[in-house]
Design an enzyme around this catalytic site. Structure first.
Site, short mmCIF file in Angstrom:
data_model
loop_
_atom_site.label_atom_id
_atom_site.label_comp_id
_atom_site.label_asym_id
_atom_site.label_seq_id
_atom_site.Cartn_x
_atom_site.Cartn_y
_atom_site.Cartn_z
N ASP A 136 0.85 -1.18 0.00
CA ASP A 136 0.00 0.00 0.00
C ASP A 136 0.90 1.24 0.00
O ASP A 136 2.09 1.16 0.32
CB ASP A 136 -0.89 -0.04 1.25
CG ASP A 136 -1.73 1.21 1.40
OD1 ASP A 136 -2.48 1.53 0.47
OD2 ASP A 136 -1.62 1.86 2.45
N ASP A 177 -0.18 5.29 0.85
CA ASP A 177 -0.38 6.26 1.91
C ASP A 177 -0.58 5.57 3.26
O ASP A 177 -1.48 4.75 3.42
CB ASP A 177 -1.58 7.16 1.60
CG ASP A 177 -1.53 8.48 2.36
OD1 ASP A 177 -0.62 8.67 3.18
OD2 ASP A 177 -2.42 9.31 2.14
N ASP A 201 -1.62 -0.51 5.95
CA ASP A 201 -1.90 0.12 7.24
C ASP A 201 -3.38 0.11 7.59
O ASP A 201 -3.75 0.59 8.66
CB ASP A 201 -1.41 1.57 7.24
CG ASP A 201 -2.25 2.45 6.33
OD1 ASP A 201 -2.28 2.18 5.10
OD2 ASP A 201 -2.89 3.40 6.82
#
Length: 335
Positions: free
Chosen positions: A18, A20, A215
């Site tokens: 991922d 951001d 995240d």
């Protein structure tokens, strides 16, 4: 960096990362990420940056990463727009009209798979919808007309919110919700947490054993579970220790760590499980005490192991070391 053959990264042939909250935060790379990625490539591990953002093309994403001194190439970026275009190409004949409710970058992906992007509903065999700050009522209206007429509907992702420096703003899922309300239909979702984006990214690397790293429990980790892939949750972005303690089976990571640096640690140390340095007993709460460790993330792995079995998420410290570790994790207030 370690060269130990038993590190987490060496057990997989591609990292599906991922962006951001995992690789960068806003305009800044997360400290240490560039070094970790250089180490992966040095060992021959493939890297794919997997993003739900459909408003930017892979070349633009790669350029942004290079501007952060993170080496990458365009073919290492996999977007939900690409995944959506692939889903469309598998369903429609070549040259079919696809109504695009989204950015010009999404039009480019539709063209790349041999379909014809249009902006009006007439004759559209499908509708594809991705995040774009330029989306307005007129675009949604055309989408509604096409969907009601029977067009196949694909959403790049269903993220209701979009993290920005100003806080959470409406994401593609909010616009998708508007068309759901207007049509009563449900789209096929190509991006996280659905499987197509992960499978396409893995295929593009010629890999067979991917590790999903992200995240967010609700997109990255849930997507890995859906795609039957192992995952690493890093706590540098959206999901918190409290979130992971309360995670449902569909959102539980294989591994858990503070940051991407964990790829250079032994895999078995990162599994949510009992930890030698901590004691966790289950009563009215998870009762934590130290057995010689002050590592808060070791404690979190031990807590997750017990919480996921018992369903209890309240935590209480039994000694000062546990109180300090829990405060670091944001699970209790400092004394």
């Amino acid at each position: 960096m370690t060269t130990d053959g038993d590190t987490l990264a060496t057990g997989y042939d591609v990292m599906l990362l991922d962006l951001d909250g995992t690789v960068y935060q806003g305009p800044r790379p997360i400290p240490g990420v560039a070094e970790v990625l250089r180490g992966l490539r040095g060992r021959g591990t493939a890297v794919r940056f997997v993003t739900n953002n459909a408003s930017r093309g892979p070349g633009d994403v790669a350029q942004t990463l290079r501007g952060m001194e993170i080496d990458t190439t365009t073919d290492e970026v996999s977007t939900s727009a690409q995944a959506a275009a692939r889903v469309l190409a598998e369903r429609l004949p070549a040259g079919a009209k696809v109504l695009v409710v989204g950015a010009p970058a999404l039009e480019d992906e539709v063209t790349a798979v041999g379909l014809r992007p249009v902006r009006e509903a007439a004759g559209a065999a499908a509708v594809v919808q991705g995040h774009w700050t330029g989306t307005g009522w007129e675009h949604l209206a055309e989408g509604s007309i096409a969907i009601r007429a029977g067009a196949f509907w694909v959403a790049c992702n269903a993220d209701v919110t979009l993290p920005t420096e100003r806080g959470l703003l409406p994401g593609n899922g909010s616009m998708v919700a508007a068309l759901k309300a207007a049509t009563g239909a449900e789209p096929v979702v190509a991006g996280k947490p659905e499987a197509p984006l992960f499978h396409i990214a893995t295929l593009s690397a010629g890999a067979s054993k991917p590790l999903v790293v992200g995240d967010r429990l609700d997109t990255d980790i849930a997507g890995a579970v859906t795609a039957a892939m192992h995952s690493l949750l890093v706590l540098t972005g959206v999901s918190t220790p409290a979130d992971v303690l309360a995670a449902t089976p569909a959102e539980r990571p294989t591994y858990l760590a503070s940051s991407l640096d964990a790829l250079d640690q032994p895999a078995d140390e990162l599994v949510p499980s009992p930890q030698k340095g901590w004691q966790v007993d289950v009563d009215h709460a998870l009762l934590a005490s130290s057995k010689g460790s002050e590592d808060a993330y070791e404690l979190l792995r031990a807590l997750c192991h017990e919480a996921w079995q018992s369903g209890i998420t309240a935590v209480e410290p039994r000694d000062d070391e546990a109180a300090a570790a829990l405060a670091e994790l944001g699970l209790t207030r400092p004394a």
